[in-house]
Structure formats: C-alpha cells, structure tokens
Design an enzyme around this catalytic site. Sequence first.
Site, short mmCIF file in Angstrom:
data_model
loop_
_atom_site.label_atom_id
_atom_site.label_comp_id
_atom_site.label_asym_id
_atom_site.label_seq_id
_atom_site.Cartn_x
_atom_site.Cartn_y
_atom_site.Cartn_z
N THR A 156 38.97 45.00 32.90
CA THR A 156 37.96 44.79 33.96
C THR A 156 38.00 46.00 34.91
OG1 THR A 156 39.54 43.74 35.44
CG2 THR A 156 38.38 42.28 33.89
N TYR B 106 51.16 42.38 45.61
CA TYR B 106 50.16 41.74 44.73
C TYR B 106 50.76 40.45 44.16
CZ TYR B 106 47.01 40.96 40.75
OH TYR B 106 46.13 40.40 39.84
N LYS C 247 49.56 36.41 44.53
CA LYS C 247 49.28 35.56 43.36
C LYS C 247 50.24 34.36 43.33
CE LYS C 247 45.81 37.42 42.33
NZ LYS C 247 44.55 36.73 42.07
N ILE D 12 36.14 39.06 35.09
CA ILE D 12 36.42 37.67 34.70
C ILE D 12 35.47 36.71 35.41
CG2 ILE D 12 38.22 35.88 34.77
CD1 ILE D 12 40.25 38.37 34.72
N1 NAP Z 1 42.21 41.93 34.88
C1 NAP Z 1 43.43 41.43 34.66
O1 NAP Z 1 44.15 41.87 33.74
C2 NAP Z 1 43.94 40.32 35.53
C3 NAP Z 1 45.23 39.80 35.24
C4 NAP Z 1 45.72 38.77 36.02
C5 NAP Z 1 44.96 38.25 37.05
N2 NAP Z 1 43.71 38.77 37.33
C6 NAP Z 1 42.94 38.19 38.43
O2 NAP Z 1 41.63 37.90 38.01
C7 NAP Z 1 40.74 37.91 39.12
C8 NAP Z 1 39.48 38.68 38.74
O3 NAP Z 1 39.84 40.03 38.53
P1 NAP Z 1 39.11 40.99 37.50
O4 NAP Z 1 40.16 41.49 36.58
O5 NAP Z 1 37.90 40.38 36.96
O6 NAP Z 1 38.79 42.23 38.48
P2 NAP Z 1 37.42 42.98 38.87
O7 NAP Z 1 36.66 43.31 37.65
O8 NAP Z 1 37.84 44.09 39.76
O9 NAP Z 1 36.63 41.89 39.69
C9 NAP Z 1 37.09 41.48 40.96
C10 NAP Z 1 36.00 40.74 41.69
O10 NAP Z 1 36.51 40.42 42.99
C11 NAP Z 1 35.58 40.90 43.95
N3 NAP Z 1 36.20 41.24 45.23
C12 NAP Z 1 37.12 42.20 45.50
N4 NAP Z 1 37.34 42.27 46.82
C13 NAP Z 1 36.54 41.34 47.40
C14 NAP Z 1 36.30 40.93 48.72
N5 NAP Z 1 36.90 41.51 49.76
N6 NAP Z 1 35.42 39.93 48.94
C15 NAP Z 1 34.77 39.36 47.92
N7 NAP Z 1 34.92 39.71 46.65
C16 NAP Z 1 35.81 40.69 46.39
C17 NAP Z 1 34.95 42.12 43.32
O11 NAP Z 1 33.74 42.44 44.00
P3 NAP Z 1 33.19 43.96 44.07
O12 NAP Z 1 32.66 44.27 42.71
O13 NAP Z 1 32.17 43.93 45.14
O14 NAP Z 1 34.38 44.81 44.42
C18 NAP Z 1 34.75 41.59 41.91
O15 NAP Z 1 33.62 40.77 41.88
C19 NAP Z 1 41.52 38.52 40.27
O16 NAP Z 1 41.92 37.49 41.16
C20 NAP Z 1 42.74 39.14 39.60
O17 NAP Z 1 43.86 39.15 40.46
C21 NAP Z 1 43.19 39.80 36.58
#
Ligand code: NAP
Length: 331
Positions: free
Chosen positions: A230, A195, A199, A27
């Site tokens: 993702t 988690y 949030k 995202i």
């Molecule tokens: N996907 C869903 O269905 C969903 C639903 C609700 C909310 N969200 C929220 O959306 C946000 C983005 O998630 P996503 O789904 O896009 O997941 P993702 O593809 O796993 O991306 C997560 C990002 O956060 C970074 N990250 C993780 N640990 C970190 C750290 N210690 N320091 C700095 N960066 C860090 C990752 O970096 P690396 O690549 O280096 O690990 C990556 O760039 C999150 O806050 C998640 O809780 C997602």
Amino acid sequence: MGGHQSFPRVTLPKERVAIVTGANTGIGYETAKWIAMMGATVILACRSEDRAREAMVRMNTDFKLEKERKTIGVVDYPELSLEFMKLDCASLESVMDFVEEFKLSGRQLHVLVCNAGIGLHKQEYTGDGYELMFQVNYLSHFLLAAHLLPILKTSGEDCRIVLVSSEAHRFCEFNLDTIQGNQFNEETFGRLTFYGNSKAFQIMQMFSMNRRLKASNVTVTSLHPGMVETELPRNFQDMKTFICFTSVTKCIGKLKSPYEGAETSINAAVNPELKGVRDVYYDNCKPARIHRVVANTQNQESLWTYTLECLKKRLVISDDIIKTLEGEQVF
Ligand SMILES: NC(=O)c1ccc[n+]([C@@H]2O[C@H](COP(=O)([O-])OP(=O)(O)OC[C@H]3O[C@@H](n4cnc5c(N)ncnc54)[C@H](OP(=O)(O)O)[C@@H]3O)[C@@H](O)[C@H]2O)c1
C-alpha cells in the site's frame, strides 16, 4: 490455496451503514468498496475530499467490472451507495466535527472500521499536543468510537467496531511515563516502538471497550491485515532496512495485494457468523495470539484511564457518552 480464508459473500441491505476511515487508498479502499459492493451504504471518512471522491469514482469503475464478470456477492445496483465525510485523525476538532455532522444526519450506524493510519513516522506532535502516530492511529479513533457508541447501541442488533491494528503491536513498550515520547529527540525516538505502541493500544482498547459493552449489541474486534503493498511506506522511505525488507517480502511473493490485505477487515465487518463475537484479534481471517503486554488487564485499564484524561475536554460534551463508555444504560 489450501487453508486460505476470506470473507463470505453476503448481501447487505442498503440501510446497513458502515464508516471506513482512510478509505481512499490501500486496505481501506478495498474494505469500503467490498462492503459497498455487497450492498451496504459506506461512508468514506477521509482527510482529503479530492482523494476520497477520486476513490469513489474508481470504486464504481471496479464495481462495473465486477458486475460484468458476474462476481458472486456483488449487488446489482446502478451505482454503489457511497458518501464522503471529512475526517482528519490528526485533529481532535476534526473528529468532533465529523461526529456532529454524523449525528445531525440522524442516521443509524452498524459498522465502524477504524482503518486510517500512518506507519513508522518521524517524531512529530499534533496541534493537540500528542505524538502523531498515537493520535492518528489510536486516540482519534477512540474518540470517534466513543461518540458514535450511543448511535451504534441504538441501531439494532449486530453492530461492530473493527480496529485495524498490526503485528507491529509486538514491538510495543508499555509505559505511561514515556507514552508521548517527549523525552526523546529525532535520533533517539524509536519509530517502530511508537508505531507498535499505537497498534498495541488499539488492541487494548478492544478489551477495555468490550468489558463495558458486555451484553450490548456492539462488539469490538481487532486485526492484523498482513504485510500489504500500500502507500503506508510513504512515511518511512528514509528507513532503508524497512524498505529493503518490504522489497524482499514482495520478491518472495509474501506481500499481499490491498484486496488480500482487506479480507480480514471485511470478514470482521460482515461475516454473519461473527455476530456477538468480541475480544478477538484476527490474522488471515482467523483468531490469532496477541502479545502478553496488551493482554494484561491492568495495562488495559491504565491506558483507559490515561485516554479518558487526554479526551476529558471532548467527552464532557455529554455525560451520556461517559455513562455509555462505562456500560451504564442511558437509552
Ligand atoms: N500495509 C501494511 O502492510 C499494514 C500492516 C499492518 C497494519 N496496517 C494498517 O492498515 C491500515 C491501513 O493502512 P494501509 O496499509 O492501507 O496504508 P495507506 O495505503 O497509506 O492508507 C492509509 C489511509 O489512512 C489515511 N490517513 C492517514 N493519515 C490520516 C489522517 N490524519 N486522517 C485521516 N486519514 C488518514 C490515508 O489518507 P491519505 O491518503 O489522505 O493520506 C489513507 O487513506 C493502517 O492502520 C495500518 O497501520 C497496514
């Protein structure tokens, strides 16, 4: 698609600066790319320089394609205005290093998208002693926002903090006595609850910060991106029920693409109609209801006090930060 809402394709000046945490994938990648494709300068705040630089190359390739397709709202720059800055949200020292580097650059800041996150992680503690999801998803972003507030406050009108939360906040159990989960072991640690707590705390932070930012140029909003395909499940591959649920959601076409998942974040960051709008939790770019536990002002204020206590060593660097946080005019 009936009722589908997205973000308006606006043109942003290059001088408008946005930070997107966790912008190298998922995202955050789409959020950073689209804000940059509309013209702004975007800083990718990521823990891996290699992954961030590789993402910047991919963003420019995507950008070229969008220009060839003459996609509405995409600027005609030769290259996107992208920068990398290192940020590891699992380390408070890394957050402070980021803040110092940003301050030294002397630049303005207009949008901070707190997107980096980890989901349903096993019980683990950071070097700072906090539960990993608490620190990565919530505490580090709080510290980042607190230190960047004085810059946001002096960067002109319409500056925004966008907190990427989740519907998982509904699984929260608000209890400051068990907030770090030390009394649990690997078996009894509720990964969904913790988690969900991280949030929920983001949404509570939105209310508490806005109370202190009333009448300022800075607004805080929060959102749920939807269920998005993702890399997030990388930390819960062992939780077969959740992996199965994600697969079923995908099969029935309910899993969003990263672009679709980013629409709500991009809208919160750029939609001119949202100037001055605060205290809203968005889902599908529309205001949505939140769980009563996070809406409770007393809970929000208890969390605020607890958070400042956690960060007291990192916030005394300048009394101005505390004054800014407490809504006093110090500039
Ligand atoms: N996907 C869903 O269905 C969903 C639903 C609700 C909310 N969200 C929220 O959306 C946000 C983005 O998630 P996503 O789904 O896009 O997941 P993702 O593809 O796993 O991306 C997560 C990002 O956060 C970074 N990250 C993780 N640990 C970190 C750290 N210690 N320091 C700095 N960066 C860090 C990752 O970096 P690396 O690549 O280096 O690990 C990556 O760039 C999150 O806050 C998640 O809780 C997602």
